[in-house]
Design an enzyme around this catalytic site. Sequence first.
Site, mmCIF file in Angstrom:
data_model
loop_
_atom_site.group_PDB
_atom_site.id
_atom_site.type_symbol
_atom_site.label_atom_id
_atom_site.label_comp_id
_atom_site.label_asym_id
_atom_site.label_seq_id
_atom_site.Cartn_x
_atom_site.Cartn_y
_atom_site.Cartn_z
ATOM 1 N N HIS A 235 2.927 -3.296 -7.339
ATOM 2 C CA HIS A 235 3.341 -4.654 -6.880
ATOM 3 C C HIS A 235 3.524 -4.554 -5.255
ATOM 4 O O HIS A 235 4.382 -5.657 -4.763
ATOM 5 C CB HIS A 235 4.832 -5.342 -7.477
ATOM 6 C CG HIS A 235 4.358 -5.308 -9.185
ATOM 7 N ND1 HIS A 235 3.430 -6.023 -9.815
ATOM 8 C CD2 HIS A 235 5.122 -4.533 -10.061
ATOM 9 C CE1 HIS A 235 3.751 -5.812 -10.890
ATOM 10 N NE2 HIS A 235 4.448 -5.005 -11.245
ATOM 11 N N ARG A 292 10.911 -14.799 6.849
ATOM 12 C CA ARG A 292 11.066 -13.863 7.905
ATOM 13 C C ARG A 292 9.347 -13.551 8.280
ATOM 14 O O ARG A 292 8.704 -13.975 7.717
ATOM 15 C CB ARG A 292 11.423 -12.587 7.340
ATOM 16 C CG ARG A 292 10.925 -11.821 5.927
ATOM 17 C CD ARG A 292 11.378 -10.586 5.798
ATOM 18 N NE ARG A 292 10.890 -10.170 4.416
ATOM 19 C CZ ARG A 292 9.650 -9.868 3.958
ATOM 20 N NH1 ARG A 292 8.813 -9.746 5.017
ATOM 21 N NH2 ARG A 292 9.348 -9.341 2.844
#
Length: 672
Positions: A235, A292
């Site tokens: 992942h 971010r």
Amino acid sequence: MFTKILIANRGEIACRVAATARRMGIKTVAVYSDADAGAKHVAVCDEAVLIGPAAAKESYLRADKIIEVALATGAQAIHPGYGFLSENAKFAQACAEAGLVFIGPPASSISAMGSKSAAKELMEKAQVPLVPGYHGENQDADFLQQQADKITYPVLLKASAGGGGKGMRIVEQSADFKAALASCKREAINSFGDDKVLVERYLTRPRHIEIQVFADTQGDCVYLFERDCSVQRRHQKVLEEAPAPGMTPERRRAMGEAAVAAAKAVGYVGAGTVEFIANQDGSFYFMEMNTRLQVEHPVTEMITGLDLVEWQLRVASGEPLPLKQEQLKLSGHALEARIYAENPDKGFLPSIGTLRHLRTPAATEFEVSQSGASIVRIDSGVRQGDAISPFYDPMIAKLIVWGQDRQQALAAMATALAQYQIVGLASNVKFLQRLIAGKPFSEADLDTGLIERHHDTLFPAATPVAIEVFALAAASLLLSERNSTHNAGSDPWTNTDGWRLNGNLQRRLAFVDDGQASPLDITYEAGRWLLHHEQFDAQTFKQMTVLEQDGNAIEISLGDRTVAGTVVREGEQFHVFYGGSQYTLGYVDPLLHAGDTEAEGGRLTAPMPGKIVALLVTQGEQVKKGAPLLIMEAMKMEHTIAAPADGLVEELLYTVGDQVSESAQLLVFKPA
């Protein structure tokens, strides 16, 4: 505009932020841990302050200490980079309360998107498409299993506060649910301090497509197109590209507008990424928003010609967005490969060690302009001689290329990877070469299961090493011996030039390839050698002469051919770079190993430094080959140690919570 900022991070992102600040005339303050005292980001900033021991929780996660340093050094703002405190709402709020600008979104936006479950509720209200699933507060294991059964399998368990691929498990059937849930929660609490999870339907063959958004304090928000991040292992992203292959203008607009709606729903400011899971039919669903700058932001910079860190600094200082949506243009194609210190052949286990040899392709540190020719850019936070430690992410560099189209970008990436040389620890460079050359990626047949689906192609059986590789290793060894003779002066007892009174010296060099002995017979002649190898006919010897040597680079003549490569010796290993690939040959010195005895069997050792988090067997238990024995946690990821054969667990040498060093014996195992 700010005159001084503190960069509350390390590694390549700290160096990346510093590069833009330097170009804009902004002074920078670095913070560092004991482990990073000699790090590159410390060297490239104008000032640097020690903030604590190596462990992140005692240094880079010390919000109070970082704010204290910012105030003491006169910094006006703090750039958090990614990871560490970048998505910590309390830190963003503490910065504001201290009179410092947090170069990122307001704390309220981070909080709203910080919980995956709460974010999905907000997105539902904003009419952003969602994957079917359970995102509520009830964390009872039986209840969550019931929800998974309703959703239908396979399902994806995901840490609500997670990111970076940590705290995620795919569950194929109900019987496996609770074991996967326990493991997921364990990893989540270790990584994020929060073990809450959500359950979603796991889509088969989905693509991971994300949209870069930017918002200012005046209420404007734009999307800077998309990135395809489908190629992943565990992942975690391996390759990213922009634009997404096969993306239509209509779908791009729909996804971009959905991303802007998501950002506006939480009053977003600054750089953010809205991540979508997309079906092959073009439908897409909101996954999460990263509040971010992303690791893969360079590919967006390359196709837009923009500096996203500069945009962050301008927006944080109160300026409006530099461009409107209609002014944003997309040009060419960009790829980013994450070069990691890890061993793909061992389940991508992180590798710890020192970069004893590091050579990269010719590249710019920071480049976004396009002139028609392909561009190679490297964002890195390490240099030759630096160590990859167990305390932080094992990234060596981000290799980014731009081309006029995807074909040119692929060719540029293949060339750049062939020129990368790393010795001292394992890396994924050879794996990346196979990945981009393979038919699925080169033809853009993308989905998040690509690596697993094409495992046999990406992890092929070992093939015999070409004679040129052995010849280069032999030349390096023989030159080293010859040079040692010259350095010894006129002492005849140290002479290694092969001179004999009544004939030529014949000698066998014992090289080992992939555990198999591959001897090379050498006959010394004046100014040259004759080589014989099992790849030749029985009586065939090839003449070898060294044409040129420059450091580790060697050029030889072998028979009627000229062969050039690089050879780096590390103890009894010869790392040979030839033809765009790296080969590692063992060298068995018969004098050094004259007294060796057979190694002790039945030992299972730690593949890297870490902590024991679970014991899955008991002393005296009989187990089958492949049975899980214990679980280690290292670099915030769990690694299962399995039985190498049928046998008996005679003794467990550690308990849960114990720290172990690399290669430490974990248990005593007796094969059946």
